[in-house]
Design a protein around this motif. Structure first.
Motif, mmCIF file in Angstrom:
data_model
loop_
_atom_site.group_PDB
_atom_site.id
_atom_site.type_symbol
_atom_site.label_atom_id
_atom_site.label_comp_id
_atom_site.label_asym_id
_atom_site.label_seq_id
_atom_site.Cartn_x
_atom_site.Cartn_y
_atom_site.Cartn_z
ATOM 1 N N LYS A 185 -23.983 -9.994 -33.645
ATOM 2 C CA LYS A 185 -24.631 -10.375 -32.396
ATOM 3 C C LYS A 185 -24.815 -11.865 -32.463
ATOM 4 O O LYS A 185 -25.486 -12.386 -33.349
ATOM 5 N N ILE A 186 -24.205 -12.580 -31.525
ATOM 6 C CA ILE A 186 -24.229 -14.034 -31.566
ATOM 7 C C ILE A 186 -24.946 -14.575 -30.342
ATOM 8 O O ILE A 186 -24.750 -14.088 -29.232
ATOM 9 N N GLU A 187 -25.767 -15.585 -30.574
ATOM 10 C CA GLU A 187 -26.531 -16.210 -29.504
ATOM 11 C C GLU A 187 -26.383 -17.713 -29.652
ATOM 12 O O GLU A 187 -26.478 -18.240 -30.758
ATOM 13 N N MET A 188 -26.106 -18.395 -28.555
ATOM 14 C CA MET A 188 -25.918 -19.847 -28.613
ATOM 15 C C MET A 188 -26.622 -20.495 -27.447
ATOM 16 O O MET A 188 -26.507 -20.009 -26.319
ATOM 17 N N PHE A 189 -27.323 -21.586 -27.682
ATOM 18 C CA PHE A 189 -27.898 -22.330 -26.564
ATOM 19 C C PHE A 189 -28.085 -23.787 -26.948
ATOM 20 O O PHE A 189 -28.403 -24.100 -28.087
#
Lengths: 243, 243
Positions: A185-189
DNA sequence: CCGCTCATCTGGTATAGACCAGTATCAAGG
DNA sequence: CCTTGATACTGGTCTATACCAGATGAGCGG
């Protein structure tokens, strides 16, 4: 009435005209990757303005990812972005080398700790569960470009804390533990880097960055590692393929 | 010796102490999403400093994505980021609504043009091939958060230019052309927004943004569309799952 | 040769103003 | 009622200056 050197056809603000002239010099290759720009005071004089305005122009170019600053040493032209695919198992070093860059990894800290409420929410572990924290700093051509906090599951990876983390973690998991990371699960901001990440990268608080979080599990769905990366915003380009 | 209000235990710079106090007020909920902050002049007076320093503090919070500015109207607290998965076919509107937001899409321009060298490199088309360009602007709760340039293949999508682009493009492709977008190449990098994107979003050149490019093909590998999105940096969080 | 000191250069922070150009508001005039 | 226009207020740009603290490099002493 003496006109400013950067005064041109347009009625655009002075700091943007200064920006344009500097950008042109960069594009023409008069100044190239990792070359130092003239000092702010020299630029202010050359463009017949003040340091404040020169700094506005420099900040603009910095925001665009064209130049970066090195604390109290000066402004430098940014090298090309590193192409990075966070969905794939990969070696940072191999990837960097294949793009003609010189990588380096530094392990800042290895510590046994417990799962915080924040980490529990991200991983599904229970607050208070044991976890191994590894903090690393990575360089491209001797410029620090990212720091990361890696949380490893000591139950799934017994003895993990005694390994050398300056090598590829992915190869370590594969060779020593035969782990196959199949769920991520990848999250980028985009965000500003603040302490402690900012100081670890020797940049000012508020420098633009990209935060990449990755939660990896093995084929059975068991938690293996959670990785929290803080990149300088001008150093990478994310590329993902969906087939 | 009159001490500054924001003077505290630490020796940190004044503009960061001002930042901290404003951040606290936001976290305590004294000012909440889309609420306007006091004017720069009032803040400067309240913290017994100058506008320049107050603006440094505000710029810091802006970089962190906690506040945003509306041209000559003031500073406002940023709402939560929209969670966005660029790998999946999806409707911007449905996604926004499911997160409790009010979406709106505006078509700025629909134009038949030809493939540029830059686009040819991204898509594999030949320079000079015909292509339909659609420019859209999208809002969340009436704040413009992104502009996009969509390049559509008129050979694969005959008559595409005459449809209504204010609705979901993905649904249009599915219902009218039975297109299954199975291959995607996605590229993302943080950068500053410059004209013409900056003006289209009514922000200053140099505002932090995220550029998302997506090249989609059908099951046969034929080029369908290339999408170039320019987001305000504080408005989204990318989330991707690999299973 | 190495290590230290110190002057100098760098960007970082801060003050105190100024004028400009859009925005919002509201009273006056139609 | 609505429209118009003055006006106060907002952030945007800019000048001029000052001092601080980290980085650098030349030169000195060992």
């Amino acid at each position: 009435m003496p006109e400013n050197i950067a005064t041109s056809e347009t009625g655009s603000p002075l700091y943007l005209r200064v920006r344009d002239q500097l950008a042109e010099q960069i594009e023409r290759g008069e100044v190239t990757a990792n070359i130092k720009l003239p000092s702010e005071r020299v630029l202010a004089e050359r463009f017949e303005t003040t340091r404040v305005t020169a700094r506005l122009a420099l900040a603009q170019l910095e925001a665009e990812g064209r130049i970066y600053r090195s604390n109290r040493r000066g402004w430098f032209v940014s090298p090309p972005r590193l192409i990075y695919n966070p969905t794939e198992d990969y070696s940072f070093s191999d990837n960097a080398v294949s793009q003609g860059r010189l990588p380096r990894t530094e392990t800042l800290e290895v510590r046994c700790t417990v799962v915080s409420a924040w980490l529990a929410g991200k991983t599904g572990l229970e607050t208070g569960d044991p976890v191994v924290l590894v903090r690393r700093r990575r360089y491209l051509d001797e410029r620090p470009v990212l720091v990361e906090n890696i949380y490893l599951n000591p139950r799934r990876l017994p003895g993990i804390k005694d390994f050398d983390f300056n090598r590829s973690l992915w190869k370590l998991l594969r060779d020593q533990y035969s782990v196959d990371l199949v769920q991520k699960k990848i999250e980028m901001f985009p965000t500003a880097l603040v302490d402690p990440q900012a100081s670890a990268l020797s940049v000012n608080a508020g420098t633009a960055g990209l935060c990449v979080n990755r939660c990896s599990r093995d084929a059975a769905g068991g938690f293996v590692e959670f990785d929290e990366e803080f990149w300088l915003h001008d150093t990478l380009s994310i590329q993902v393929n969906v087939a």
